[in-house]
Scaffold this motif. Sequence first.
Motif, short mmCIF file in Angstrom:
data_model
loop_
_atom_site.label_atom_id
_atom_site.label_comp_id
_atom_site.label_asym_id
_atom_site.label_seq_id
_atom_site.Cartn_x
_atom_site.Cartn_y
_atom_site.Cartn_z
N LEU A 61 1.00 -1.23 -0.16
CA LEU A 61 0.05 -0.07 0.17
C LEU A 61 0.84 1.14 -0.01
CD1 LEU A 61 -2.69 -1.03 2.69
CD2 LEU A 61 -2.99 -0.69 0.06
N ARG A 62 1.97 1.34 0.77
CA ARG A 62 2.94 2.59 0.75
C ARG A 62 3.54 2.42 -0.50
NH1 ARG A 62 8.54 3.72 2.46
NH2 ARG A 62 8.53 5.90 3.07
N GLU A 63 3.98 1.60 -1.08
CA GLU A 63 4.53 1.51 -2.51
C GLU A 63 3.48 1.77 -3.54
OE1 GLU A 63 6.07 -2.33 -3.71
OE2 GLU A 63 7.41 -2.31 -1.96
N LEU A 64 2.24 1.83 -3.42
CA LEU A 64 1.30 2.17 -4.47
C LEU A 64 0.93 3.66 -4.10
CD1 LEU A 64 -1.06 1.69 -6.28
CD2 LEU A 64 -2.49 0.89 -4.44
N SER A 65 1.02 3.92 -2.81
CA SER A 65 1.05 5.44 -2.46
C SER A 65 1.95 6.36 -3.09
CB SER A 65 0.74 5.55 -1.04
OG SER A 65 0.71 7.09 -0.63
N VAL A 66 3.25 5.96 -2.88
CA VAL A 66 4.36 6.62 -3.47
C VAL A 66 4.16 6.77 -5.00
CG1 VAL A 66 6.68 6.52 -3.63
CG2 VAL A 66 5.84 6.04 -1.59
N LEU A 67 3.99 5.44 -5.80
CA LEU A 67 3.92 5.56 -7.09
C LEU A 67 2.64 6.61 -7.63
CD1 LEU A 67 4.59 4.51 -9.70
CD2 LEU A 67 3.12 2.74 -9.61
#
Length: 89
Positions: A61-67
């Motif tokens: 979820l964090r990676e998705l948010s950053v992307l």
Amino acid sequence: MEELSQKKKIQIIRLYFSGQSFEKIAVKTGTAKGSVSNVVAELKGGLFPETADLTEQLEGLRELSVLLNKLKKTPAESLVGLAVLSRIF
């Protein structure tokens, strides 16, 4: 050492999900880097009732948010894109 308020912890978590480093989060929230690390560890350990069921997905979820932030897209815009893709495939 003083206990962080729930409001401060939520602020730290939001910044964490926006992709900020622990150092930047500490500066922006006026807390120690160790406190930021502790809040993120609590988050990953399922100690926040709101996210306890998501502990395995938190990094994704964090990676998705950053992307999404890098692409300057909102979650709503992404959902529309996913809906279109699901109809195509």
